[in-house]
Motif scaffolding. Structure first.
Motif, PDB file in Angstrom:
ATOM      1  N   ILE A  49       0.852  -1.261  -0.111  1.00 25.01           N
ATOM      2  CA  ILE A  49       0.075   0.040  -0.228  1.00 25.01           C
ATOM      3  C   ILE A  49       0.966   1.384   0.103  1.00 25.01           C
ATOM      4  O   ILE A  49       1.752   1.327   0.852  1.00 25.01           O
ATOM      5  N   ASP A  50       0.599   2.263  -1.032  1.00 26.76           N
ATOM      6  CA  ASP A  50       1.315   3.216  -0.958  1.00 26.76           C
ATOM      7  C   ASP A  50       0.684   4.693  -0.666  1.00 26.76           C
ATOM      8  O   ASP A  50      -0.254   4.641  -1.519  1.00 26.76           O
ATOM      9  N   THR A  51       1.257   5.447   0.236  1.00 25.39           N
ATOM     10  CA  THR A  51       0.671   6.653   0.519  1.00 25.39           C
ATOM     11  C   THR A  51       1.700   7.425   0.841  1.00 25.39           C
ATOM     12  O   THR A  51       2.865   7.556   0.405  1.00 25.39           O
ATOM     13  N   ALA A  52       1.193   8.742   1.421  1.00 26.71           N
ATOM     14  CA  ALA A  52       2.219   9.962   1.617  1.00 26.71           C
ATOM     15  C   ALA A  52       1.471  10.843   2.771  1.00 26.71           C
ATOM     16  O   ALA A  52       0.222  10.857   2.779  1.00 26.71           O
ATOM     17  N   GLU A  53       2.520  11.663   3.455  1.00 29.73           N
ATOM     18  CA  GLU A  53       1.817  12.587   4.394  1.00 29.73           C
ATOM     19  C   GLU A  53       1.126  13.626   3.850  1.00 29.73           C
ATOM     20  O   GLU A  53       0.152  14.176   4.338  1.00 29.73           O
TER      21      GLU A  53
END
Length: 267
Positions: A49-53
């Protein structure tokens, strides 16, 4: 699973850009659907799972945290990113800890989202200290070219740069040199926007090949990508049927002849 020098991850990764809001802005209106989509993706075997702040001002990370709480943590691979204006040593530490709290767990892979004006060695030192603290397991660079990655590699003292995340698709192969570098060095190369926001589904050349395999053009494109040793495409959808279509790219292979035909057509 695709195996790398340091870890193994699913051959597709789920992207969360647009979930929970946009560019440093939060939107709660689609939370329930987004959480269901993340859960469904994991159930279908997309366990990276790829996310970011920056996504939804941290809310995308919160959604991921809610979605993963009933799964075995060791079977997941959670990726997030620090924004370049947080690239100073102390800011990297604060951002990583804040992301970890929103996710409710440690971070498997932590990226610098874009190059910054902060000396890269300062950011790398923070990454290595975060590994020592158990906040992250591995680190990488996003939107960096291979020469920049090579230069950043000179900063590492205890660990290694494990991955790069850049834009790459059949329609936009401008990052070929960095992809080849990742293949040579054994780095994970996460490719974002690999199906160009769905536009690849209308490609006539891929449509003709898709008929032969009883697949869709998107499934043909994704299957082409995953044959590249270092490459893991990031697919993003809150639509269950689209997620199921994406997973239909797995479990079979294009013939060598068709893979080469696609390669030459989109050279």
């Amino acid at each position: 699973m695709k195996k790398f020098k340091w870890f193994s991850i699913s051959p597709l990764a789920l992207g969360t850009w647009g979930m929970g809001g946009g560019y440093w802005s939060t939107d709660y209106s689609n939370d329930e659907n987004d959480i269901k989509a993340i859960i469904k993706a994991i159930e279908l075997g997309i366990t990276a799972i790829d996310t970011a702040e920056m996504y939804g001002n941290g809310h995308a990370e919160e959604l991921v945290g809610k979605a993963i709480k009933n799964f075995k943590r060791e079977e997941l691979f959670i990726i997030t990113k620090v924004w370049p204006n947080h690239a100073k040593y102390e800011d990297v530490l604060k951002s990583a800890i804040a992301s970890s709290k929103r996710l409710g767990t440690y971070i498997d892979l932590y990226f610098l989202h874009w190059p910054s004006n902060v000396p890269i060695c300062e950011t790398i030192k923070a990454f290595e200290d975060l590994v020592d603290k158990g906040v992250i397991r591995y680190f990488g660079l996003s939107n960096f070219k291979w020469r920049e990655i090579e230069k950043a590699s000179e900063c590492v003292k205890k660990y290694e740069i494990a991955a790069v995340e850049n834009h790459y698709s059949l329609w936009d192969r401008g990052d070929e040199e960095t992809l080849e570098y990742a293949n040579k060095k054994g780095l994970l190369y996460l490719a974002y926007t690999p199906i160009e926001k769905g536009r690849i589904k209308n490609d006539k050349f891929l449509s003709e090949i898709a008929k032969k395999y009883n697949k869709t053009p998107i499934q043909i494109a994704l299957n082409w990508y995953i044959r590249i040793p270092s490459l893991v495409p990031i697919v993003k959808s809150s639509n269950i049927s689209h997620l199921e279509e994406n997973v239909g790219a797995l479990g079979w292979e294009l013939s060598e002849e068709d893979w080469k035909k696609i390669n030459e057509h989109f050279k």
